[in-house]
Scaffold this motif. Structure first.
Motif, PDB file in Angstrom:
ATOM      1  N   PHE A   7      53.204  33.914  29.139  1.00 16.06           N
ATOM      2  CA  PHE A   7      52.551  33.052  30.111  1.00 16.06           C
ATOM      3  C   PHE A   7      53.557  32.001  30.563  1.00 16.06           C
ATOM      4  O   PHE A   7      54.036  31.192  29.761  1.00 16.06           O
ATOM      5  CB  PHE A   7      51.314  32.383  29.506  1.00 16.06           C
ATOM      6  CG  PHE A   7      50.217  33.351  29.170  1.00 16.06           C
ATOM      7  CD1 PHE A   7      49.591  34.069  30.161  1.00 16.06           C
ATOM      8  CD2 PHE A   7      49.825  33.548  27.857  1.00 16.06           C
ATOM      9  CE1 PHE A   7      48.592  34.985  29.864  1.00 16.06           C
ATOM     10  CE2 PHE A   7      48.817  34.444  27.544  1.00 16.06           C
ATOM     11  CZ  PHE A   7      48.202  35.165  28.552  1.00 16.06           C
ATOM     12  N   ASP A   8      53.895  32.051  31.835  1.00 18.17           N
ATOM     13  CA  ASP A   8      54.872  31.123  32.393  1.00 18.17           C
ATOM     14  C   ASP A   8      54.122  30.109  33.251  1.00 18.17           C
ATOM     15  O   ASP A   8      54.072  30.214  34.472  1.00 18.17           O
ATOM     16  CB  ASP A   8      55.901  31.894  33.232  1.00 18.17           C
ATOM     17  CG  ASP A   8      57.065  31.012  33.656  1.00 18.17           C
ATOM     18  OD1 ASP A   8      57.265  29.971  33.012  1.00 18.17           O
ATOM     19  OD2 ASP A   8      57.747  31.358  34.639  1.00 18.17           O
ATOM     20  N   LEU A  22      47.223  25.434  30.713  1.00 19.70           N
ATOM     21  CA  LEU A  22      46.088  26.241  31.162  1.00 19.70           C
ATOM     22  C   LEU A  22      45.239  26.697  29.976  1.00 19.70           C
ATOM     23  O   LEU A  22      44.767  27.833  29.928  1.00 19.70           O
ATOM     24  CB  LEU A  22      46.574  27.455  31.962  1.00 19.70           C
ATOM     25  CG  LEU A  22      47.240  27.158  33.302  1.00 19.70           C
ATOM     26  CD1 LEU A  22      47.565  28.447  34.031  1.00 19.70           C
ATOM     27  CD2 LEU A  22      46.361  26.266  34.175  1.00 19.70           C
ATOM     28  N   ALA A  23      45.033  25.797  29.025  1.00 26.73           N
ATOM     29  CA  ALA A  23      44.102  26.095  27.933  1.00 26.73           C
ATOM     30  C   ALA A  23      42.706  26.292  28.504  1.00 26.73           C
ATOM     31  O   ALA A  23      42.351  25.673  29.517  1.00 26.73           O
ATOM     32  CB  ALA A  23      44.101  24.957  26.918  1.00 26.73           C
ATOM     33  N   PHE A  74      45.894  26.090  41.374  1.00 22.89           N
ATOM     34  CA  PHE A  74      44.695  26.895  41.633  1.00 22.89           C
ATOM     35  C   PHE A  74      45.026  28.233  42.287  1.00 22.89           C
ATOM     36  O   PHE A  74      44.420  29.255  41.946  1.00 22.89           O
ATOM     37  CB  PHE A  74      43.709  26.118  42.503  1.00 22.89           C
ATOM     38  CG  PHE A  74      42.776  25.239  41.714  1.00 22.89           C
ATOM     39  CD1 PHE A  74      41.554  25.711  41.268  1.00 22.89           C
ATOM     40  CD2 PHE A  74      43.128  23.945  41.393  1.00 22.89           C
ATOM     41  CE1 PHE A  74      40.709  24.923  40.526  1.00 22.89           C
ATOM     42  CE2 PHE A  74      42.286  23.137  40.652  1.00 22.89           C
ATOM     43  CZ  PHE A  74      41.072  23.625  40.213  1.00 22.89           C
ATOM     44  N   THR A  75      45.947  28.238  43.220  1.00 21.24           N
ATOM     45  CA  THR A  75      46.218  29.474  43.962  1.00 21.24           C
ATOM     46  C   THR A  75      47.221  30.381  43.262  1.00 21.24           C
ATOM     47  O   THR A  75      47.011  31.589  43.171  1.00 21.24           O
ATOM     48  CB  THR A  75      46.710  29.148  45.380  1.00 21.24           C
ATOM     49  OG1 THR A  75      47.869  28.299  45.298  1.00 21.24           O
ATOM     50  CG2 THR A  75      45.625  28.449  46.190  1.00 21.24           C
ATOM     51  N   GLU A  76      48.312  29.796  42.732  1.00 23.42           N
ATOM     52  CA  GLU A  76      49.379  30.613  42.149  1.00 23.42           C
ATOM     53  C   GLU A  76      49.132  30.967  40.687  1.00 23.42           C
ATOM     54  O   GLU A  76      49.375  32.104  40.268  1.00 23.42           O
ATOM     55  CB  GLU A  76      50.724  29.890  42.284  1.00 23.42           C
ATOM     56  CG  GLU A  76      51.185  29.716  43.725  1.00 23.42           C
ATOM     57  CD  GLU A  76      52.451  28.895  43.825  1.00 23.42           C
ATOM     58  OE1 GLU A  76      53.210  28.854  42.819  1.00 23.42           O
ATOM     59  OE2 GLU A  76      52.683  28.276  44.877  1.00 23.42           O
ATOM     60  N   LEU A  77      48.659  30.003  39.908  1.00 19.85           N
ATOM     61  CA  LEU A  77      48.492  30.250  38.470  1.00 19.85           C
ATOM     62  C   LEU A  77      47.100  30.763  38.116  1.00 19.85           C
ATOM     63  O   LEU A  77      46.954  31.628  37.250  1.00 19.85           O
ATOM     64  CB  LEU A  77      48.804  28.976  37.673  1.00 19.85           C
ATOM     65  CG  LEU A  77      50.239  28.449  37.780  1.00 19.85           C
ATOM     66  CD1 LEU A  77      50.430  27.236  36.876  1.00 19.85           C
ATOM     67  CD2 LEU A  77      51.254  29.529  37.430  1.00 19.85           C
ATOM     68  N   LEU A  78      46.066  30.208  38.761  1.00 21.16           N
ATOM     69  CA  LEU A  78      44.698  30.627  38.442  1.00 21.16           C
ATOM     70  C   LEU A  78      44.155  31.669  39.411  1.00 21.16           C
ATOM     71  O   LEU A  78      43.149  32.317  39.132  1.00 21.16           O
ATOM     72  CB  LEU A  78      43.770  29.400  38.411  1.00 21.16           C
ATOM     73  CG  LEU A  78      44.029  28.400  37.285  1.00 21.16           C
ATOM     74  CD1 LEU A  78      43.137  27.185  37.439  1.00 21.16           C
ATOM     75  CD2 LEU A  78      43.815  29.044  35.918  1.00 21.16           C
ATOM     76  N   GLY A  79      44.797  31.824  40.571  1.00 23.53           N
ATOM     77  CA  GLY A  79      44.386  32.854  41.516  1.00 23.53           C
ATOM     78  C   GLY A  79      43.130  32.549  42.289  1.00 23.53           C
ATOM     79  O   GLY A  79      42.490  33.452  42.828  1.00 23.53           O
ATOM     80  N   PHE A  80      42.743  31.260  42.387  1.00 25.18           N
ATOM     81  CA  PHE A  80      41.552  30.894  43.143  1.00 25.18           C
ATOM     82  C   PHE A  80      41.925  30.490  44.556  1.00 25.18           C
ATOM     83  O   PHE A  80      43.040  30.041  44.817  1.00 25.18           O
ATOM     84  CB  PHE A  80      40.826  29.719  42.478  1.00 25.18           C
ATOM     85  CG  PHE A  80      40.248  30.051  41.142  1.00 25.18           C
ATOM     86  CD1 PHE A  80      39.408  31.134  40.978  1.00 25.18           C
ATOM     87  CD2 PHE A  80      40.569  29.293  40.024  1.00 25.18           C
ATOM     88  CE1 PHE A  80      38.875  31.448  39.739  1.00 25.18           C
ATOM     89  CE2 PHE A  80      40.041  29.592  38.783  1.00 25.18           C
ATOM     90  CZ  PHE A  80      39.201  30.678  38.640  1.00 25.18           C
ATOM     91  N   GLU A 125      43.843  32.969  30.159  1.00 24.12           N
ATOM     92  CA  GLU A 125      43.896  34.420  30.315  1.00 24.12           C
ATOM     93  C   GLU A 125      43.488  35.128  29.022  1.00 24.12           C
ATOM     94  O   GLU A 125      42.817  36.161  29.056  1.00 24.12           O
ATOM     95  CB  GLU A 125      45.312  34.862  30.726  1.00 24.12           C
ATOM     96  CG  GLU A 125      45.730  34.424  32.120  1.00 24.12           C
ATOM     97  CD  GLU A 125      44.977  35.149  33.225  1.00 24.12           C
ATOM     98  OE1 GLU A 125      44.422  36.231  32.949  1.00 24.12           O
ATOM     99  OE2 GLU A 125      44.936  34.623  34.343  1.00 24.12           O
ATOM    100  N   LYS A 126      43.883  34.580  27.892  1.00 20.14           N
ATOM    101  CA  LYS A 126      43.476  35.158  26.605  1.00 20.14           C
ATOM    102  C   LYS A 126      41.967  35.007  26.409  1.00 20.14           C
ATOM    103  O   LYS A 126      41.296  35.927  25.931  1.00 20.14           O
ATOM    104  CB  LYS A 126      44.215  34.473  25.453  1.00 20.14           C
ATOM    105  CG  LYS A 126      45.702  34.747  25.412  1.00 20.14           C
ATOM    106  CD  LYS A 126      46.336  34.039  24.211  1.00 20.14           C
ATOM    107  CE  LYS A 126      47.830  34.259  24.149  1.00 20.14           C
ATOM    108  NZ  LYS A 126      48.435  33.559  22.992  1.00 20.14           N
TER     109      LYS A 126
END
Length: 200
Positions: A7-8, A22-23, A74-80, A125-126
């Motif tokens: 996870f980067d 991103l816990a 939100f857009t790049e790491l979480l994809g929202f 993600e986990k």
């Protein structure tokens, strides 16, 4: 998720790497904040920046810069906020807030994971991967399966079965936001607000 990747959780901004936490509990708190109308969009950006960015107090950034970083999270790491938001647009069968006690008990039952002890540790993600793999014997999946079941048409043989299922559906129904499209719409609206702030 790829088992060969790490996870980067880094946003590159102004030639600098900004590390992000991103816990799962932080992402859930962010979702709660987005629904809270007591805060303005400007206040939400400031709070979200402090929530997500590690050592946020060390960054001397203005509102617009924080806004761009929060948008990227939100857009790049979480994809929202984009076409692929990661949220199903079909019928919603669970709610991460309303079903919190079932999720907690089910993680403990299946994985011996105490989610309270994993706050700040277990990656989002986990968490999603484990949530999606809970066994049918857990309370969470039992509730989800009850919500998914269709009430059969009445016959002279299934009166008791129908009444029992209807009763269970009433007990476990999601009273608000029964369609995941509403959740996606809220996240998209917030992403659009971030973009509007950036243009000003």
């Amino acid at each position: 998720m790829k088992l060969t990747d790490r996870f980067d959780d880094v946003i590159e901004y102004g030639g600098e790497e900004i590390h992000v936490n991103l816990a799962f509990d932080i992402v859930l708190r962010a979702h709660e904040l987005l629904k809270d109308d007591t805060f303005s969009p400007y206040e939400k950006v400031e709070i979200l920046f402090d929530m997500f960015v590690i050592d946020s107090e060390n960054y001397d950034l203005g509102f617009m810069e924080k806004n761009e970083i929060v948008e990227a999270i939100f857009t790049e790491l979480l994809g929202f906020g984009g076409k692929e938001s990661g949220i199903s647009t079909g019928k919603k069968y669970f709610d991460l807030e309303k079903d919190a006690e079932y999720i907690y008990a089910s993680f403990l039952q299946d994985y011996n994971i105490d989610l309270f002890e994993m706050q700040g540790v277990l990656h989002w993600e986990k968490f999603l991967a484990l949530l999606g793999s809970l066994s049918d014997k857990t309370k969470f999946m039992e509730v989800v399966n009850i919500r998914k079941q269709k009430v059969p048409k009445p016959t002279k043989y299934n009166k008791e079965e129908r009444e029992n299922l209807i009763k269970l559906k009433r007990i476990y129904r999601l009273e608000e936001e029964t369609d995941a499209q509403e959740a996606e719409a809220r996240l998209n609206a917030f992403a659009e607000a971030l973009l509007r702030n950036k243009r000003r």
